[in-house]
Each structure stands twice: as C-alpha cells, then as structure tokens.
Design an enzyme around this catalytic site. Sequence first.
Site, PDB file in Angstrom:
ATOM      1  N   LYS A 145       0.840  -1.199   0.000  1.00 22.20           N
ATOM      2  CA  LYS A 145       0.000   0.000   0.000  1.00 22.20           C
ATOM      3  C   LYS A 145       0.874   1.248   0.000  1.00 22.20           C
ATOM      4  CE  LYS A 145      -3.777  -0.535   2.452  1.00 22.20           C
ATOM      5  NZ  LYS A 145      -4.378  -0.775   3.781  1.00 22.20           N
ATOM      6  N   ARG A 183      -3.207   3.200   8.459  1.00 26.41           N
ATOM      7  CA  ARG A 183      -3.533   2.048   7.602  1.00 26.41           C
ATOM      8  C   ARG A 183      -2.384   1.052   7.568  1.00 26.41           C
ATOM      9  NH1 ARG A 183      -4.740   4.676   1.931  1.00 26.41           N
ATOM     10  NH2 ARG A 183      -5.972   2.767   1.665  1.00 26.41           N
ATOM     11  N   GLY A 222      -8.351  -7.444   4.176  1.00 23.34           N
ATOM     12  CA  GLY A 222      -9.201  -7.610   5.343  1.00 23.34           C
ATOM     13  C   GLY A 222      -8.506  -8.148   6.573  1.00 23.34           C
ATOM     14  N   MET A 278      -5.872  -6.766   8.382  1.00 25.69           N
ATOM     15  CA  MET A 278      -5.516  -5.808   9.420  1.00 25.69           C
ATOM     16  C   MET A 278      -6.341  -4.537   9.242  1.00 25.69           C
ATOM     17  SD  MET A 278      -1.526  -6.614   9.768  1.00 25.69           S
ATOM     18  CE  MET A 278      -1.405  -7.185   8.107  1.00 25.69           C
ATOM     19  N   ARG A 315      -3.595  -1.331  -6.449  1.00 26.54           N
ATOM     20  CA  ARG A 315      -2.765  -2.540  -6.416  1.00 26.54           C
ATOM     21  C   ARG A 315      -3.189  -3.401  -7.590  1.00 26.54           C
ATOM     22  NH1 ARG A 315      -5.722  -4.550  -0.994  1.00 26.54           N
ATOM     23  NH2 ARG A 315      -7.803  -4.496  -1.837  1.00 26.54           N
ATOM     24  N   HIS A 342     -16.636  -9.442   1.449  1.00 21.38           N
ATOM     25  CA  HIS A 342     -15.618 -10.383   1.915  1.00 21.38           C
ATOM     26  C   HIS A 342     -15.738 -11.725   1.194  1.00 21.38           C
ATOM     27  CE1 HIS A 342     -14.013 -13.479   4.683  1.00 21.38           C
ATOM     28  NE2 HIS A 342     -13.017 -12.606   4.783  1.00 21.38           N
ATOM     29  N   SER A 373      11.262 -43.914 -15.105  1.00 18.89           N
ATOM     30  CA  SER A 373      10.195 -43.019 -14.682  1.00 18.89           C
ATOM     31  C   SER A 373      10.283 -42.941 -13.162  1.00 18.89           C
ATOM     32  CB  SER A 373       8.840 -43.562 -15.119  1.00 18.89           C
ATOM     33  OG  SER A 373       7.830 -42.704 -14.656  1.00 18.89           O
ATOM     34  N   CYS A 405       6.342 -39.930 -12.761  1.00 17.01           N
ATOM     35  CA  CYS A 405       4.914 -40.234 -12.758  1.00 17.01           C
ATOM     36  C   CYS A 405       4.301 -40.126 -11.359  1.00 17.01           C
ATOM     37  CB  CYS A 405       4.652 -41.606 -13.354  1.00 17.01           C
ATOM     38  SG  CYS A 405       5.438 -42.928 -12.438  1.00 17.01           S
ATOM     39  N   TYR A 420      10.023 -35.477 -19.631  1.00 22.50           N
ATOM     40  CA  TYR A 420       8.593 -35.221 -19.446  1.00 22.50           C
ATOM     41  C   TYR A 420       8.184 -35.369 -17.988  1.00 22.50           C
ATOM     42  CZ  TYR A 420       7.761 -40.257 -18.970  1.00 22.50           C
ATOM     43  OH  TYR A 420       7.765 -41.551 -18.518  1.00 22.50           O
TER      44      TYR A 420
HETATM   45  P1  ADP Z   1      -7.857  -2.202   3.644  1.00 14.66           P
HETATM   46  O1  ADP Z   1      -6.460  -2.628   3.497  1.00 14.66           O
HETATM   47  O2  ADP Z   1      -8.669  -3.049   4.540  1.00 14.66           O
HETATM   48  O3  ADP Z   1      -8.502  -1.894   2.328  1.00 14.66           O
HETATM   49  P2  ADP Z   1      -7.373   0.584   3.884  1.00 14.66           P
HETATM   50  O4  ADP Z   1      -6.208   1.041   4.643  1.00 14.66           O
HETATM   51  O5  ADP Z   1      -7.267   0.590   2.430  1.00 14.66           O
HETATM   52  O6  ADP Z   1      -7.779  -0.828   4.431  1.00 14.66           O
HETATM   53  O7  ADP Z   1      -8.578   1.480   4.337  1.00 14.66           O
HETATM   54  C1  ADP Z   1      -9.903   1.128   4.080  1.00 14.66           C
HETATM   55  C2  ADP Z   1     -10.670   2.305   3.603  1.00 14.66           C
HETATM   56  O8  ADP Z   1     -10.565   3.380   4.501  1.00 14.66           O
HETATM   57  C3  ADP Z   1     -10.193   2.888   2.292  1.00 14.66           C
HETATM   58  O9  ADP Z   1     -10.691   2.196   1.210  1.00 14.66           O
HETATM   59  C4  ADP Z   1     -10.783   4.268   2.350  1.00 14.66           C
HETATM   60  O10 ADP Z   1     -12.128   4.247   1.949  1.00 14.66           O
HETATM   61  C5  ADP Z   1     -10.690   4.590   3.809  1.00 14.66           C
HETATM   62  N1  ADP Z   1      -9.531   5.440   4.040  1.00 14.66           N
HETATM   63  C6  ADP Z   1      -8.282   5.086   4.363  1.00 14.66           C
HETATM   64  N2  ADP Z   1      -7.480   6.152   4.461  1.00 14.66           N
HETATM   65  C7  ADP Z   1      -8.239   7.216   4.184  1.00 14.66           C
HETATM   66  C8  ADP Z   1      -7.987   8.615   4.094  1.00 14.66           C
HETATM   67  N3  ADP Z   1      -6.777   9.120   4.306  1.00 14.66           N
HETATM   68  N4  ADP Z   1      -9.009   9.395   3.781  1.00 14.66           N
HETATM   69  C9  ADP Z   1     -10.238   8.897   3.562  1.00 14.66           C
HETATM   70  N5  ADP Z   1     -10.551   7.610   3.622  1.00 14.66           N
HETATM   71  C10 ADP Z   1      -9.553   6.770   3.932  1.00 14.66           C
HETATM   72 MG    MG Z   2      -7.765  -0.780   0.999  1.00 16.36          MG
END
Ligand code: ADP
Ligand code: MG
Length: 875
Positions: free
Chosen positions: A23, A93, A102, A104, A337, A455, A763, A830, A850
């Site tokens: 990220k 983040r 999902g 962390m 990503r 999810h 083989s 095999c 092979y």
């Molecule tokens: P995950 O890895 O679970 O996607 P993120 O760190 O991407 O977590 O954060 C999830 C959401 O939080 C982002 O998709 C965004 O909508 C919101 N978010 C994160 N940072 C900011 C920010 N600086 N301003 C506004 N929204 C944010």
């Molecule tokens: Mg995200």
Amino acid sequence: MSEKYVYNFDEGDMSMRSLLGGKGANLAEMSSMGINVPYGFTVTTEACARFYEEGEKLWDELNEEISKHIKDLEAKNEKTFGNNEDPLLVSVRSGAPISMPGMMDTILNLGLNDDAVLGLAKRTENPRFAYDSYRRFIQMFSDVAMGIDKNKFEKVLSAKKEEKGVSTDNELTEEDLKDVVEKYKVVYKEEKGEDFPQDPRDQLNKAVSAVFASWNNERAILYRKINEIDDSMGTAVNVQTMVFGNMGDSSGTGVAFSRNPATGENKLFGEYLMNAQGEDVVAGVRTPKEINTLQDMMPEVYEEFANTARTLEEHYKDMQDMEFTIQDGKLFLLQTRNGKRTAQAAVQVAVDMVNEGLIDEKEAVLRIEPKELDGLLHPTFTEKALADNEPISKGLAASPGAAVGKICFSAKEAAQRAKDGEEVILVREETSPEDLEGMISANGILTARGGMTSHAAVVARGMGKCCVAGAGELRVSEEERTVKVGDKVYGEEDVISIDGSTGAIYDTALETQPPQFKGAFGTFMEWVDKYRDMKVRTNADTPRDAAQALEFGAEGIGLCRTEHMFFKEDRIFQVRKMILASDLETREAALEKILPMQEDDFYQIYSLMKERPVTVRLLDPPLHEFLPKGEKEIADLASELNLEVAAVKERIAELSEVNPMLGFRGLRLAVIYPEIARMQARAIIQAALHCKKDGINVVPEIMIPLSSEVKELKLVKDTVVEEIEKVFEETGDKVDYLLGTMIEIPRAAITADEIAEITDFFSFGTNDLTQMTFGLSRDDAGKFLPSYIDKGILERDPFQVLDQKGVGFLVETAVKKGRDTNDKLHLGICGEHGGEPSTVKYLYNVGLDYVSCSPFRVPIAKLAAAQAAIEKESK
Ligand code: ADP
Ligand code: MG
Ligand code: MG
C-alpha cells in the site's frame, strides 16, 4: 547514525514494496505520477520488526521521527493536530509487502478529540459531519487499537436509532451524534478504566502499535499460512491525511477494478456510495451503486477516475484494484494494487493485454500462477441441467464455477462436515474473516448480503472457489438453521446447487460437466505450448481418463496402472482365481481369461491416444489388495472356486503382510509369478499389433515397477522380452517397443548406472521414493506430518512438493548415473509431484524429458514447464 524508519510519500516508489509495504509503495508511486493522493508517510516494515524486538513497544527515536513527519504533514496541510480551529486528521492504515485483504484494520479520523471536533465542525460548517466522524473514530479506535468489542458501541448506536425511530445512521442528527459520542466515551472508560485518549500523538502511537501488533493476530496468521506467506516480513503503517467522503451529497467513497475481476472484461467494474466513509461500501451497511452510474451523477469525476484507471494500468501494465474518495466533488485515490481476479479473468486480461500491446506473450505466460489455472479447470453445470431446472433465486455471480452440496450455516460446521466426507455449501448472511476455514472446506459459498467486493466475493475469487453473493431474497437464520426463499424453507440436510458464473441458485443437485477450453484460454495455452520444451503426459488408467486427459492437452500417458483394470466387476473374479490358484495350471487358466480383457483395454487406450506414447506399468500392488474382505464375499468366492472357505481364508492370511508397502509387490510379483508378467506383456504387444492393422503405429512403453537390483530387473526383463518374441513369432508381425523401469527405491537411484544399461527409460515414482527416502509411510504419515509443518521441521508436505535436498538428490544422481551408461535414456516422472508447479520447474532444470500427472493438472504442469523454459532463457 540513526536508522530511517519513516518515509514521506514523495520519498518512496513502487520498487520499495518490501520496506514500505504494498500500500505504501503504491501510494508513493501514485504521488510521484502526479495522481491526486492525500499526503502522508509510511512507517516501515523494518520498524515492525524492531517493534517486536523491543517487546511490542515503540521506542524513543521512532517517536521522534514520527513527530517530525507529523510536523511536515501539518505544514503541508496548514492544519494542526488536535487544533480547535482547523485540525489535522489522519488515517492509520496497515500495509504488508504482500496484500492481505481484510486482515488488518484501518483507523480513520484519528486526531479527533473534544477540541478538534469543534474545529472540524467550524471549518466544514457541518457539525453533524464532525460528530459523525468523531463517533466513527472512537468506535474504530476502540475496536482496532484497544481491542474493545465493537458490539458495545453498536448497541449504543442501535439504541439511539430506536429511540429516534430511524433505521439508518444517516438519519441521526448532530444532537443525536453528540449524545452517541458521550455515551461512547463512557463505554471506553468502563472498558479501559481511563478516559478516551485526547492527545492525538498518544492516539497515533496506540494506533501504530496496534497495526504492528495486528501482524500477529489470528486471522493474519491463518491467512499467511494458507497463502504460504513468510511470517517474518511484517507490516508497514501508513499515516495519511484524511479526505472525507461523508461530507454530504457531493462526497462519496468507492472501490473499483480497471477491468472485471470475474470475467476479465475490459470495462470499469466497481461500486460506490455517496455520503459515506471507508468501509461502508464493503461492509454492506447500505447497498452500493454500480460504478457506471457515477457517469450520470458526476460525469467529470467519473471521467477523471476512468482516465486515472487507464493511466495506472498503463503504468503497472496490469489490472488495478483501486480505492477512491470524492470530497466535495474532488477525486482522491487512496489505494491501487494489481487486482485479484478469477483464473478466467486472469487469462482473459493477460491475453487482452498482449493484444493491446501492453505486454508480450512470454510476459502473459509468466503472469498466471500455474496452480491458479485450477480455477479454470473446474466443472460447470451441463446445459441440459440448466435448461431443465428453474433457479429458486439469484444472487451476484461473484466467483465462477458450479458447486453442489448440503447446506451448512456456520463455517465451523462446514469445516467439520467436509472433514467427515460430506459435500457442503456454506450459506451465510455474509461472511467475515473468521469464516475462512469453512470457506476453504466448502464446495461453494452463498451469501444473502454483500456485493461483488464483499468479503465472501473477494476471498472466494482468491481461492478460485465458486461463490454466489448478495442473494437478497434469502432469509438465512443460523440459529434456526434454516434458509427461507419466499415460502420455501431449507435446512441442513437439503442439497442446493449454485452457479458462480450466473448467480443462480437451485434446490436440487444439478449435473456438472468438466470445463471447456475455448477462447482466451485456448490462445493462452497455445502460447504455453509455444514456449515449453518439456513434455507433459498424464496418469490415466482407463479410456475414460485418457479421453479426459487429451481434452486437457496431455501429450501421452506416463503411467497406466494395470491393476485398476483388474478391479472391474467382470474380471475381479478371474483375478482372484488367479491369485488363489495353488498351482500353475489353474493360474494360467485364469490368466488366459484375463488376457483378452487386458488386451482390449490397451487397444482402446492406444486407439484413443493415436501415436502418442503410452507407458504401461506391469502389476504393482500387493496381491492381497485384490482379495475379498467380508465373510460373505469370501464364502461366495470359495463356492465359485469349489474350495473350502477355510482354504480361501488360509490363502488370504498367507498373502497378508506386516508391511505390505515394503512387501511382496512390484516386480517381485513377476519374479515369483512370471506368468503374470508374460500375460501382461502379451496383452500390451498384441494390442499394439492390432492398432498397427488399423494404421496406428504405437510404440508401447513397458514399465517394470519397484526394481532395486539390476539382477531382478534383468530376470523380469528377460521374461517379458521372451514373451514378446513369442508373440512376434506367432503373428509374424512386429512392433517397436521400449522397456523401462520405475526408480522409486533409493537403491535403484544409487545403482542407476547398472539399471540404465538394460533399460530404455526411467520413470521416477516419487511417491514411493519419498516414502522410502524419508522412511515415512504414505498411508499413515498424514496423522503427524501436519505437526511437522506447524513446528517448522518440514517446510512443505514432501508428498505434495518434492523434497529437493534429499529425494531430489536421488533423482539427480539417477539422472546423471543413468545417462553416463546410456546416453539415449529417456526420463520422466509419474509421481503426484508431476503436477506440482515448483517441482515441475525443478525437474525441468534437472533435465527430465517429461512429467506425467493427473488429467486435471496437465494444463498446470504445462504452464509451469513453459515458465521454467522462459525463466531459464532469460537468465
Ligand atoms: P484495507 O487494506 O482493509 O482496504 P485501507 O487502509 O485501504 O484498508 O482502508 C480502508 C478504507 O478506509 C479505504 O478504502 C478508504 O475508503 C478509507 N480510508 C483510508 N485512508 C483514508 C484517508 N486518508 N481518507 C479517507 N478515507 C480513507
Ligand atoms: Mg484498501
Ligand atoms: Mg510405486
């Protein structure tokens, strides 16, 4: 010199993924591309490692470094942390080097306190928004950073909504939210015994620590285990200026893919919600809108987003998965990503990108994880089944494939029932990370809520598992263990079918069919074949397997096990008679009955395989495996054979062994009962002669199993050759044939030079070779091998991934010694490992001609082989 642990977004780039996390590296990259990204900084993965060294604490120098960067951020934004006029707010983040969706949690709106909330209200002239942000912050911070059960807060919020007679958060007023904030603070104090932290720096430190600590939460550990991700790499923390999607009707937030992650279609795909923040979109709080509707809502923002998506794709040369926020009509990118996708989409995107000139064919071949193809090799429902059945309901086609199974209402139960051998479908209101294990065990996943980025959908696509999400008509009750659709009620004993390609749900078991190989997949496999030079054969025992394997692109049969033919109902009796015969005459009489059947089997297979090589293995398993076990069966057999029951039992007892895996099996059978090998050799050659008459020139490969000493092999070889000569003489006709052996006993590998002198091919039977090299029973090791992996004694199950150090040493030795004495020696494998991508690549470099694997793994092995060739060439 003190080490650098913190990087501003303009100090990094996408190559720094292992230090800044995915990220962080991509936020830096986007910033440098001139894309609108809220400014911020990243605390590195090295800081995470040190955090653990320090005993899960932040240390002084790091605190100072963070403070310095906060100062920069304040200056850049012209806002101050905690200020009651114009406060700086940030998000905290997590972001590991490898994306862990999902796993962390993120904290938004950090920096709010009793003063700052006034500042925010003043600056935005929107007090309702300010208090909404504050209550969200308290809730997230308490849950994520302080481990307070979020239900405690949900309860307060629900009570408020009830009190006000409203159903959504959006309908609460400024006053309501102020009250909620006060009550939240009380909850916090009750839980923690202290006031909610008012100092933003204190908040930030707690949040950063929590992100680092979350690297080792249960979900994260499980996710890493399943995906074989290194536990030591740690996560980075991104601290980023907040932008607000919840500021009113010209604000919003969303997630989108630059192409369709389910099908690969080259069209923006995603969802957004106006007047919403962060997780609202994915959490299913309100139903999000499809991204294309943004075009009408805010055409300029849409246009800008579409352009940004294209720019990012061209830059990363891959499909992007993006998160964005619109604040007062202005677009901000918060994440990009390379997007996770189904195997179908992966192949489609790779092929399209070659056609669009973004990448070349070799790059396309390297793009797809071989084992991912598995997702394409899954069945679909037959057209007839689809035509004959009406769906009871429909959800979103979240992850393709066809799944049939009994309903399971909880992940735990799904895991258990699947373990007990049941076919199950996990049916949930919606899934959460706790459900992971059950999702893995189920044939398919069905949820009543949540969109294409929920999810369930994301995780299922990642696993290549069939999933129908957001089937809104379903009323799922885990407590009552029922799912209702209209007035129909289904329970845990009911079978349903779900179609992950259309979203349809059926209340019966629909017939499935194997996958089809057309379109982009066909093109892709053409490229795979173009760059591959190692052959891929299949293990097939019956004409049906062989036909299946041909469809999957097998180039021959590397292992045809004759014993499976022996089990067929119409012949097992003759086989048993042959085994129980106490004299040669009776045995030969039984063998004579079996001969035409075997010959016909081989004829069928040869005819199907045309001139492709077919390796037939002579009888291998211990004889007792063919004998009846039940009293009644034994009695029946005795009467058919005109023998006393006791005599039959005695013979069975005689054949039973303490250690059958190391017992009377393989070529040892042919040493003692040469007539069995003779019958099989005759069947193989006569079938080939028959084909020759049909105009198909087969060169049969006769494979003698389990040799360990060249003299025993020589004896069996002579028997076989003698019989073949006899056939040639009788028929006055001839075919070419090859005679080889399996290398599956360590001694054979070690004496491979001697063995190669009298054989045309080896083989590698790596199942037995692994068993005997480790001294691990193939049948029983499953009881304790998992602990060996948990304890880190073994990295992988050696029966799945070839052990290169030990077993590989024997393979390499045999290859070298064998070629020393026989430079024409043909080499293959095999064992089960022949379809395991990393092993295939290894064996390519060892120099095998092979690999042979089960039909479903042929395309996987082919792809691995092609990648190995491309990788070798580029070295
Ligand atoms: P995950 O890895 O679970 O996607 P993120 O760190 O991407 O977590 O954060 C999830 C959401 O939080 C982002 O998709 C965004 O909508 C919101 N978010 C994160 N940072 C900011 C920010 N600086 N301003 C506004 N929204 C944010
Ligand atoms: Mg995200
Ligand atoms: Mg074997």
